[in-house]
Structures are given as structure tokens and as C-alpha cells.
Design a protein around this motif. Structure first.
Motif, mmCIF file in Angstrom:
data_model
loop_
_atom_site.group_PDB
_atom_site.id
_atom_site.type_symbol
_atom_site.label_atom_id
_atom_site.label_comp_id
_atom_site.label_asym_id
_atom_site.label_seq_id
_atom_site.Cartn_x
_atom_site.Cartn_y
_atom_site.Cartn_z
ATOM 1 N N SER A 20 29.646 34.480 43.927
ATOM 2 C CA SER A 20 29.963 35.273 42.738
ATOM 3 C C SER A 20 31.117 36.256 42.971
ATOM 4 C CB SER A 20 28.732 36.016 42.231
ATOM 5 O OG SER A 20 28.258 36.920 43.198
ATOM 6 N N LEU A 21 31.237 36.803 44.170
ATOM 7 C CA LEU A 21 32.334 37.733 44.431
ATOM 8 C C LEU A 21 33.682 37.006 44.393
ATOM 9 C CD1 LEU A 21 33.261 40.571 44.953
ATOM 10 C CD2 LEU A 21 32.772 40.243 47.381
ATOM 11 N N ARG A 22 33.739 35.801 44.923
ATOM 12 C CA ARG A 22 34.989 35.039 44.850
ATOM 13 C C ARG A 22 35.344 34.723 43.398
ATOM 14 N NH1 ARG A 22 33.132 32.858 50.031
ATOM 15 N NH2 ARG A 22 32.115 31.066 49.060
ATOM 16 N N ILE A 23 34.334 34.420 42.589
ATOM 17 C CA ILE A 23 34.605 34.178 41.167
ATOM 18 C C ILE A 23 35.098 35.457 40.506
ATOM 19 C CG2 ILE A 23 33.580 33.564 38.944
ATOM 20 C CD1 ILE A 23 31.796 31.590 40.485
ATOM 21 N N HIS A 24 34.487 36.590 40.837
ATOM 22 C CA HIS A 24 34.965 37.880 40.301
ATOM 23 C C HIS A 24 36.435 38.101 40.657
ATOM 24 C CE1 HIS A 24 31.615 40.017 38.463
ATOM 25 N NE2 HIS A 24 30.826 39.608 39.444
ATOM 26 N N ILE A 25 36.782 37.824 41.907
ATOM 27 C CA ILE A 25 38.172 38.002 42.349
ATOM 28 C C ILE A 25 39.095 37.095 41.554
ATOM 29 C CG2 ILE A 25 39.779 37.638 44.271
ATOM 30 C CD1 ILE A 25 37.400 38.506 46.138
ATOM 31 N N LEU A 26 38.724 35.843 41.385
ATOM 32 C CA LEU A 26 39.570 34.914 40.633
ATOM 33 C C LEU A 26 39.693 35.328 39.171
ATOM 34 C CD1 LEU A 26 38.372 31.555 42.192
ATOM 35 C CD2 LEU A 26 40.632 32.612 42.471
ATOM 36 N N PHE A 27 38.593 35.778 38.552
ATOM 37 C CA PHE A 27 38.663 36.258 37.174
ATOM 38 C C PHE A 27 39.580 37.480 37.078
ATOM 39 C CE2 PHE A 27 35.423 33.330 36.171
ATOM 40 C CZ PHE A 27 35.193 33.336 34.808
ATOM 41 N N TYR A 28 39.460 38.381 38.061
ATOM 42 C CA TYR A 28 40.314 39.574 38.064
ATOM 43 C C TYR A 28 41.790 39.178 38.166
ATOM 44 C CZ TYR A 28 42.390 44.008 39.364
ATOM 45 O OH TYR A 28 43.185 45.125 39.400
ATOM 46 N N LEU A 29 42.107 38.308 39.107
ATOM 47 C CA LEU A 29 43.500 37.884 39.274
ATOM 48 C C LEU A 29 43.990 37.116 38.049
ATOM 49 C CD1 LEU A 29 43.466 36.823 43.029
ATOM 50 C CD2 LEU A 29 44.518 38.872 42.030
ATOM 51 N N ARG A 30 43.115 36.359 37.427
ATOM 52 C CA ARG A 30 43.486 35.624 36.207
ATOM 53 C C ARG A 30 43.876 36.596 35.103
ATOM 54 N NH1 ARG A 30 45.589 33.160 32.542
ATOM 55 N NH2 ARG A 30 44.562 31.614 31.242
ATOM 56 N N LYS A 31 43.122 37.680 34.985
ATOM 57 C CA LYS A 31 43.365 38.658 33.924
ATOM 58 C C LYS A 31 44.530 39.592 34.233
ATOM 59 C CE LYS A 31 41.105 42.207 31.174
ATOM 60 N NZ LYS A 31 39.869 42.947 30.921
ATOM 61 N N HIS A 32 44.615 40.058 35.482
ATOM 62 C CA HIS A 32 45.570 41.104 35.846
ATOM 63 C C HIS A 32 46.812 40.602 36.564
ATOM 64 C CE1 HIS A 32 42.820 44.285 34.595
ATOM 65 N NE2 HIS A 32 41.863 43.551 35.138
ATOM 66 N N GLY A 33 46.820 39.349 36.983
ATOM 67 C CA GLY A 33 47.962 38.825 37.725
ATOM 68 C C GLY A 33 47.977 39.356 39.147
ATOM 69 N N GLU A 34 49.142 39.252 39.755
ATOM 70 C CA GLU A 34 49.291 39.666 41.161
ATOM 71 C C GLU A 34 48.787 41.093 41.341
ATOM 72 O OE1 GLU A 34 52.741 38.886 44.265
ATOM 73 O OE2 GLU A 34 53.258 40.518 42.893
ATOM 74 N N SER A 35 47.948 41.291 42.362
ATOM 75 C CA SER A 35 47.306 42.586 42.582
ATOM 76 C C SER A 35 47.181 42.876 44.063
ATOM 77 C CB SER A 35 45.906 42.594 41.971
ATOM 78 O OG SER A 35 45.950 42.332 40.593
ATOM 79 N N THR A 36 47.148 44.157 44.364
ATOM 80 C CA THR A 36 46.930 44.578 45.750
ATOM 81 C C THR A 36 45.441 44.479 46.080
ATOM 82 O OG1 THR A 36 46.592 46.896 45.145
ATOM 83 C CG2 THR A 36 48.856 46.220 45.694
ATOM 84 N N VAL A 37 45.161 44.416 47.356
ATOM 85 C CA VAL A 37 43.773 44.402 47.811
ATOM 86 C C VAL A 37 43.073 45.661 47.314
ATOM 87 C CG1 VAL A 37 42.259 44.421 49.823
ATOM 88 C CG2 VAL A 37 44.299 42.982 49.825
ATOM 89 N N SER A 38 43.747 46.802 47.399
ATOM 90 C CA SER A 38 43.098 48.057 46.993
ATOM 91 C C SER A 38 42.758 48.067 45.505
ATOM 92 C CB SER A 38 43.952 49.269 47.371
ATOM 93 O OG SER A 38 45.202 49.220 46.727
ATOM 94 N N SER A 39 43.591 47.468 44.663
ATOM 95 C CA SER A 39 43.260 47.438 43.234
ATOM 96 C C SER A 39 42.067 46.518 42.976
ATOM 97 C CB SER A 39 44.469 47.030 42.390
ATOM 98 O OG SER A 39 44.834 45.703 42.633
ATOM 99 N N ILE A 40 41.971 45.428 43.728
ATOM 100 C CA ILE A 40 40.819 44.531 43.594
ATOM 101 C C ILE A 40 39.555 45.255 44.063
ATOM 102 C CG2 ILE A 40 39.787 42.350 44.356
ATOM 103 C CD1 ILE A 40 42.735 41.307 44.677
ATOM 104 N N VAL A 41 39.653 45.962 45.190
ATOM 105 C CA VAL A 41 38.532 46.742 45.718
ATOM 106 C C VAL A 41 38.085 47.770 44.688
ATOM 107 C CG1 VAL A 41 37.916 48.511 47.436
ATOM 108 C CG2 VAL A 41 39.070 46.397 48.158
ATOM 109 N N ASP A 42 39.040 48.520 44.121
ATOM 110 C CA ASP A 42 38.705 49.552 43.133
ATOM 111 C C ASP A 42 38.013 48.956 41.918
ATOM 112 O OD1 ASP A 42 39.836 51.451 44.789
ATOM 113 O OD2 ASP A 42 41.708 51.595 43.648
#
Length: 97
Positions: A20-42
Motif C-alpha cells: 500500500s505504501l508503494r501505491i501511495h507513492i505512485l498515486f502521489y507522483l501521479r498527482k504531483h509529478g516529479e517530487s523530492t523525497v522530503s515532499s513525499i515523506v511530508d
């Protein structure tokens, strides 16, 4: 590629997407585009080591790519087929709701 090899590849794909965390990451990147690790963490609220480990797994299977700029590492979706899978999952889940 044989039918059995295709089935094995599909199983690996679903195994990667089975977290589920990998899916969350992919959904986040899908919505927000290129992102830093810290923004994904936040955004996800998980620790940096946990997010980095999951990004490493996604990168190993070419789902995401990384780019380093100065002290920052940026991640983005690397495989547009994954975007289609994410969109299909979202649409399917919306129909279930």
C-alpha cells in the motif's frame, strides 16, 4: 516471450503493487509529478528511510526514476504504462464506492 513468462512478469508487477505504501507513492507522483523525497515523506507521513526503501524497490522495477540536483533527489514516474494502471485502478475503485 512465452505465455508462462508473461504470467511470471504479471505476477512480479502485482507483487510490487501489492504494497500500500508503494501505491501511495505512485498515486502521489501521479498527482504531483516529479517530487523530492522530503515532499513525499511530508505528504505520506512515513519516515524518510521507509520511503527511500520503497522508492528503491519502485526504481528497481523501473516504475520510477530519480534525478539528483544539488542535495536533493527527485523522483518521477518512469513508466507511462504504470500511469494507465493507476488510472484504471482509480476508476475501478470509484465505481466500487
Amino acid at each position: 516471450m512465452t505465455h508462462d513468462e508473461l504470467i511470471e512478469q504479471a505476477a512480479r508487477l502485482f507483487k510490487v503493487l501489492g504494497n500500500s505504501l508503494r501505491i501511495h507513492i505512485l498515486f502521489y507522483l501521479r498527482k504531483h509529478g516529479e517530487s523530492t523525497v522530503s515532499s513525499i515523506v511530508d505528504h505520506l507521513g512515513a519516515s524518510q528511510p521507509v520511503i527511500s526503501k520503497q522508492l528503491s524497490i519502485l526504481r528497481k522495477y523501473d516504475f520510477v526514476q530519480k534525478r539528483k540536483e544539488g542535495n536533493f533527489v527527485y523522483y518521477s514516474i518512469n513508466d507511462q504504462d504504470i500511469v494507465q494502471i493507476i488510472d484504471a485502478m482509480t476508476e475501478h475503485l470509484d465505481h466500487l464506492a
